[in-house]
Design a protein around this motif. Structure first.
Motif, PDB file in Angstrom:
ATOM      1  N   HIS A 172       0.821  -1.220   0.000  1.00  0.00           N
ATOM      2  CA  HIS A 172       0.000   0.000   0.000  1.00  0.00           C
ATOM      3  C   HIS A 172       0.853   1.268   0.000  1.00  0.00           C
ATOM      4  CE1 HIS A 172       0.930  -0.861   4.197  1.00  0.00           C
ATOM      5  NE2 HIS A 172       0.821   0.436   4.415  1.00  0.00           N
ATOM      6  N   LEU A 173       2.153   1.133   0.307  1.00  0.00           N
ATOM      7  CA  LEU A 173       3.043   2.289   0.290  1.00  0.00           C
ATOM      8  C   LEU A 173       3.607   2.566  -1.098  1.00  0.00           C
ATOM      9  CD1 LEU A 173       5.071   1.623   3.573  1.00  0.00           C
ATOM     10  CD2 LEU A 173       3.133   3.159   3.246  1.00  0.00           C
ATOM     11  N   LEU A 174       3.364   1.666  -2.040  1.00  0.00           N
ATOM     12  CA  LEU A 174       3.883   1.844  -3.393  1.00  0.00           C
ATOM     13  C   LEU A 174       3.095   2.949  -4.090  1.00  0.00           C
ATOM     14  CD1 LEU A 174       5.949   0.760  -5.371  1.00  0.00           C
ATOM     15  CD2 LEU A 174       4.284  -0.942  -6.112  1.00  0.00           C
ATOM     16  N   SER A 175       3.782   4.012  -4.448  1.00  0.00           N
ATOM     17  CA  SER A 175       3.130   5.182  -5.031  1.00  0.00           C
ATOM     18  C   SER A 175       4.059   5.835  -6.038  1.00  0.00           C
ATOM     19  CB  SER A 175       2.766   6.189  -3.928  1.00  0.00           C
ATOM     20  OG  SER A 175       3.944   6.662  -3.280  1.00  0.00           O
ATOM     21  N   ALA A 176       3.515   6.810  -6.763  1.00  0.00           N
ATOM     22  CA  ALA A 176       4.328   7.542  -7.733  1.00  0.00           C
ATOM     23  C   ALA A 176       5.445   8.307  -7.040  1.00  0.00           C
ATOM     24  CB  ALA A 176       3.439   8.494  -8.530  1.00  0.00           C
ATOM     25  N   GLU A 177       5.174   8.804  -5.823  1.00  0.00           N
ATOM     26  CA  GLU A 177       6.207   9.526  -5.076  1.00  0.00           C
ATOM     27  C   GLU A 177       7.358   8.604  -4.719  1.00  0.00           C
ATOM     28  OE1 GLU A 177       2.458  11.632  -4.922  1.00  0.00           O
ATOM     29  OE2 GLU A 177       3.006   9.589  -4.351  1.00  0.00           O
ATOM     30  N   LEU A 178       7.029   7.384  -4.303  1.00  0.00           N
ATOM     31  CA  LEU A 178       8.087   6.425  -3.990  1.00  0.00           C
ATOM     32  C   LEU A 178       8.812   5.987  -5.262  1.00  0.00           C
ATOM     33  CD1 LEU A 178       9.282   4.950  -1.521  1.00  0.00           C
ATOM     34  CD2 LEU A 178       7.756   3.042  -2.039  1.00  0.00           C
ATOM     35  N   GLY A 179       8.076   5.841  -6.350  1.00  0.00           N
ATOM     36  CA  GLY A 179       8.691   5.473  -7.608  1.00  0.00           C
ATOM     37  C   GLY A 179       9.667   6.521  -8.108  1.00  0.00           C
ATOM     38  N   ALA A 180       9.442   7.798  -7.727  1.00  0.00           N
ATOM     39  CA  ALA A 180      10.354   8.865  -8.144  1.00  0.00           C
ATOM     40  C   ALA A 180      11.733   8.710  -7.514  1.00  0.00           C
ATOM     41  CB  ALA A 180       9.759  10.222  -7.781  1.00  0.00           C
ATOM     42  N   CYS A 181      11.838   7.932  -6.462  1.00  0.00           N
ATOM     43  CA  CYS A 181      13.132   7.719  -5.808  1.00  0.00           C
ATOM     44  C   CYS A 181      13.968   6.668  -6.538  1.00  0.00           C
ATOM     45  CB  CYS A 181      12.927   7.288  -4.354  1.00  0.00           C
ATOM     46  SG  CYS A 181      12.112   8.531  -3.328  1.00  0.00           S
ATOM     47  N   VAL A 182      13.379   5.970  -7.517  1.00  0.00           N
ATOM     48  CA  VAL A 182      14.098   4.945  -8.271  1.00  0.00           C
ATOM     49  C   VAL A 182      14.739   5.585  -9.495  1.00  0.00           C
ATOM     50  CG1 VAL A 182      13.887   2.747  -9.496  1.00  0.00           C
ATOM     51  CG2 VAL A 182      12.505   3.178  -7.457  1.00  0.00           C
ATOM     52  N   ALA A 183      15.978   5.259  -9.747  1.00  0.00           N
ATOM     53  CA  ALA A 183      16.714   5.833 -10.865  1.00  0.00           C
ATOM     54  C   ALA A 183      16.162   5.322 -12.191  1.00  0.00           C
ATOM     55  CB  ALA A 183      18.201   5.481 -10.749  1.00  0.00           C
ATOM     56  N   PRO A 184      16.366   6.074 -13.281  1.00  0.00           N
ATOM     57  CA  PRO A 184      15.954   5.585 -14.602  1.00  0.00           C
ATOM     58  C   PRO A 184      16.594   4.230 -14.892  1.00  0.00           C
ATOM     59  CG  PRO A 184      16.561   7.900 -14.703  1.00  0.00           C
ATOM     60  CD  PRO A 184      16.929   7.429 -13.332  1.00  0.00           C
ATOM     61  N   GLY A 185      15.793   3.314 -15.383  1.00  0.00           N
ATOM     62  CA  GLY A 185      16.282   1.961 -15.630  1.00  0.00           C
ATOM     63  C   GLY A 185      16.288   1.082 -14.401  1.00  0.00           C
ATOM     64  N   GLY A 186      15.821   1.611 -13.254  1.00  0.00           N
ATOM     65  CA  GLY A 186      15.814   0.839 -12.019  1.00  0.00           C
ATOM     66  C   GLY A 186      14.759  -0.246 -12.031  1.00  0.00           C
ATOM     67  N   ARG A 187      14.865  -1.131 -11.068  1.00  0.00           N
ATOM     68  CA  ARG A 187      13.955  -2.279 -10.983  1.00  0.00           C
ATOM     69  C   ARG A 187      13.132  -2.224  -9.701  1.00  0.00           C
ATOM     70  NH1 ARG A 187      16.771  -5.761 -14.519  1.00  0.00           N
ATOM     71  NH2 ARG A 187      17.714  -4.340 -16.027  1.00  0.00           N
ATOM     72  N   LEU A 188      12.014  -2.914  -9.764  1.00  0.00           N
ATOM     73  CA  LEU A 188      11.112  -3.046  -8.619  1.00  0.00           C
ATOM     74  C   LEU A 188      10.785  -4.520  -8.433  1.00  0.00           C
ATOM     75  CD1 LEU A 188       8.932  -2.103  -6.513  1.00  0.00           C
ATOM     76  CD2 LEU A 188       7.364  -1.874  -8.459  1.00  0.00           C
ATOM     77  N   ILE A 189      10.921  -5.013  -7.189  1.00  0.00           N
ATOM     78  CA  ILE A 189      10.512  -6.377  -6.840  1.00  0.00           C
ATOM     79  C   ILE A 189       9.433  -6.270  -5.772  1.00  0.00           C
ATOM     80  CG2 ILE A 189      11.265  -8.669  -6.151  1.00  0.00           C
ATOM     81  CD1 ILE A 189      14.111  -7.781  -6.524  1.00  0.00           C
ATOM     82  N   VAL A 190       8.318  -6.916  -6.017  1.00  0.00           N
ATOM     83  CA  VAL A 190       7.224  -6.926  -5.041  1.00  0.00           C
ATOM     84  C   VAL A 190       6.932  -8.365  -4.665  1.00  0.00           C
ATOM     85  CG1 VAL A 190       4.841  -6.271  -4.552  1.00  0.00           C
ATOM     86  CG2 VAL A 190       6.244  -4.839  -6.052  1.00  0.00           C
ATOM     87  N   GLU A 191       6.886  -8.614  -3.376  1.00  0.00           N
ATOM     88  CA  GLU A 191       6.595  -9.964  -2.898  1.00  0.00           C
ATOM     89  C   GLU A 191       5.112 -10.265  -3.020  1.00  0.00           C
ATOM     90  OE1 GLU A 191       7.252 -12.557   1.109  1.00  0.00           O
ATOM     91  OE2 GLU A 191       6.715 -10.464   1.266  1.00  0.00           O
ATOM     92  N   LEU A 192       4.807 -11.443  -3.457  1.00  0.00           N
ATOM     93  CA  LEU A 192       3.430 -11.916  -3.506  1.00  0.00           C
ATOM     94  C   LEU A 192       3.149 -12.779  -2.278  1.00  0.00           C
ATOM     95  CD1 LEU A 192       3.227 -12.787  -7.312  1.00  0.00           C
ATOM     96  CD2 LEU A 192       2.694 -10.633  -6.155  1.00  0.00           C
ATOM     97  N   ALA A 193       1.895 -13.123  -2.093  1.00  0.00           N
ATOM     98  CA  ALA A 193       1.470 -13.792  -0.858  1.00  0.00           C
ATOM     99  C   ALA A 193       1.370 -15.302  -1.029  1.00  0.00           C
ATOM    100  CB  ALA A 193       0.122 -13.220  -0.412  1.00  0.00           C
ATOM    101  N   GLN A 194       2.269 -15.878  -1.798  1.00  0.00           N
ATOM    102  CA  GLN A 194       2.196 -17.286  -2.174  1.00  0.00           C
ATOM    103  C   GLN A 194       2.159 -18.227  -0.977  1.00  0.00           C
ATOM    104  OE1 GLN A 194       1.642 -18.684  -4.910  1.00  0.00           O
ATOM    105  NE2 GLN A 194       2.469 -20.762  -4.872  1.00  0.00           N
ATOM    106  N   PHE A 195       2.919 -17.942   0.070  1.00  0.00           N
ATOM    107  CA  PHE A 195       3.056 -18.890   1.179  1.00  0.00           C
ATOM    108  C   PHE A 195       2.248 -18.494   2.416  1.00  0.00           C
ATOM    109  CE2 PHE A 195       6.898 -19.559  -1.376  1.00  0.00           C
ATOM    110  CZ  PHE A 195       6.772 -20.921  -1.608  1.00  0.00           C
TER     111      PHE A 195
END
Length: 545
Positions: free
Chosen positions: A388-411
């Protein structure tokens, strides 16, 4: 009352261990740009990673352990948690991993880590180690100069002063500031939590645990977890029984956290166990291995249990970490340093230093206001309890070409298949709104989702998923659970005063459960957390229960 499947209450409101395998963050980050590397003032390129809800530090440890397989880089890990007890466990775990081998051997360090990290009850020698380390850290936290001298890898500069005071209070509680078992009666707290979770199914708890294991965890990829070890953990909270069962009787205070509960019409502070009682700590290091022989099966059954695989993986992890803890000693022994030229008598150079920066608990929404964080991170890691904290403001802190990993609730065994799918869809929506696009070309995964910063060339074909035993380019590994970060007035931890001997009745179920996260919120709405800690200097009325 029977707890229905899909309630999410087994996850708890505080996360103490990862519910997904550890990941090598270098494998997930974009490759080093030679042009930008030449422009940097340091000869060695840097890797800046922001982790939301990294809880037990397993990703950081695996990244450092496998650093010799990659070109040299200087690591800066920025860790944001939702409670100070998790920050304290981070520091304790890293202190243990970097302990002098002459003071504590590899086997002792590995066994101590497993017990402190995943057991509700400890052996007396391990409990004594925790008290000694906590006492040392409690004296170092308020003294920045001594802290920088003795723990150069640790940076608490971004924490507020009251958060540092509360962190010191957590260490003092671990050190035995409140004497006697009643300060944290773990066995009674565990059983009380289990009764509340299972309801009328409590008497059939062994059947419930067998169902959750065979029909859920095994079907989702954790087949190496054995019925006996899973049932023992569900009953007692002891996941790793490395000695006789009678040796485990000291409460593990590092699993304690405080929250405000409603009792007889007033808010009362209580210290208890609010963590996971459904899945267990087996997934983080116990279901994957670089050594494929550990995952062999015979007659359709795994030949090794999750505990045995975890012991092996942690021992290998700490062995590879030796170069980071004592580079001088490692330089003198070429066999202790990975990456040296084969057949060469010259040892490999010592690894670049790394720094773990702990950010203020409520800073996720304000990082973009500081220029030092804008476009700073090559990799953003978000645990499933923090999506729920994932937002455009937080995304602005990632450099161009950067990556994002989000954990899913598999287990998370409490979630049904349709809820897992809804959660995955919601993650994709939030990532897209934050300015990321799905990363193509990798191996599909049910445990985490990968994205890249939108507007840049799609990097999917450059980073296909690979086996965990090989370096570039991508390692299939999932992140960690965590819960909502408290607001500014919720950052203090309990220090003194006699808490209730068992948890008080909750006014509502854990609002940080992933069930809420699986239902798409409206707008930028984030679920509010009941996980509320209290200033150590405040006195609270303790009612008779």
């Amino acid at each position: 009352m029977t707890t229905p499947a899909g309630s999410g209450t087994g996850f708890g409101s505080v996360s103490w261990w990862g519910l997904s395998p550890a990941v090598d963050l270098q494998a997930e980050s974009p490759p080093v740009d030679p042009d930008s590397q030449a422009e940097t003032e340091h000869e060695t390129p840097e890797l800046n990673v922001l982790l939301l809800g990294s809880v037990d530090g397993r990703h950081l440890l695996r990244t450092l352990a496998r650093a010799a397989l990659w070109p040299r880089r200087r690591f800066h890990f920025y860790v944001l948690e939702n409670n100070l007890e998790a920050v304290a466990r981070h520091i304790l775990i890293f202190s243990l991993a970097l302990e002098d081998p002459e003071k504590m051997g590899l086997q002792e360090r590995s066994e101590t880590f497993l017990e402190v990290w995943g057991n509700a009850l400890l052996r007396p020698p391990v409990a004594a180690f925790v008290r000694a380390q906590a006492c040392r850290l409690a004296h170092l936290v308020p003294e920045p100069d001594r802290l920088a001298e003795q723990l150069p890898w640790l940076s608490l500069g971004a924490l507020k002063f009251r958060e540092r005071d509360a962190l010191e209070a957590v260490f003092r509680f671990w050190a035995g500031g409140e004497k006697g078992p009643e300060a944290f009666p773990m066995s009674r707290l565990w059983d009380s939590r289990l009764r509340q979770y299972l309801g009328s199914r409590y008497d059939a708890r062994h059947g419930v645990s067998d169902w959750d294991l065979h029909m859920k965890l095994h079907d989702r990829g954790a087949r190496v977890i054995h019925t006996r070890e899973f049932r023992r953990w569900r009953d007692t909270g002891v996941a790793f029984e490395l000695r006789d069962s009678s040796a485990y009787h000291v409460p593990n205070r590092t699993l304690a956290s405080g929250r405000l509960l409603s009792h007889r019409g007033e808010r009362v502070a209580a210290r208890g166990y609010w963590g996971d009682i459904a899945t267990g700590p087996f997934v983080a290091f116990g279901i994957e291995a670089d050594d494929e022989t550990l995952l062999r099966t015979s007659n359709g059954q795994p030949v090794k249990t999750a505990c045995e695989i975890t012991e092996h993986n942690v021992a290998e992890l700490f062995r590879d970490m030796a170069a980071w803890g004592h580079p001088r000693a490692a330089e003198g022994d070429p066999e202790q340093v990975q990456g040296g030229a084969e057949g060469s008598s010259e040892p490999a150079p010592a690894p670049e230093p790394f720094t773990v920066h702990f950010l203020s608990l409520d800073s996720a929404h304000t990082l973009h206001h500081k220029s030092c964080y804008m476009g700073q991170f090559q990799l953003l890691y978000v645990a499933c309890g923090m999506v729920h904290l994932l937002s455009a403001e937080l995304g602005a802190c990632v450099a161009p070409g950067g990556r994002l990993i989000v954990e899913l609730a598999q287990f998370l065994v409490d979630l049904r298949q349709e809820q897992l799918q809804a959660f995955s869809s919601r993650v994709g929506e939030l990532a897209q709104a934050a300015g990321f696009a799905p990363q193509l070309g990798g191996k599909p995964s049910d445990t985490f989702a990968r994205f890249y910063k939108a507007g840049d060339s799609a990097p999917g074909h450059e980073d296909p998923a690979v086996e965990s035993g090989t370096p570039p380019p991508e390692v299939l590994a999932p992140p960690l659970e965590a819960t909502d970060p408290p607001s500014e007035d919720r950052t203090q931890s309990l220090e003194s005063g006699n808490p209730p001997s068992e948890p008080l009745k909750l006014t509502s179920e854990s609002q940080a459960s992933l069930l809420e996260a699986s239902v798409p919120p409206t707008g930028s709405q984030a679920p509010k957390s009941e996980n509320q800690t209290v200033p150590p200097e405040t006195k609270y009325p303790i009612p008779d229960i």
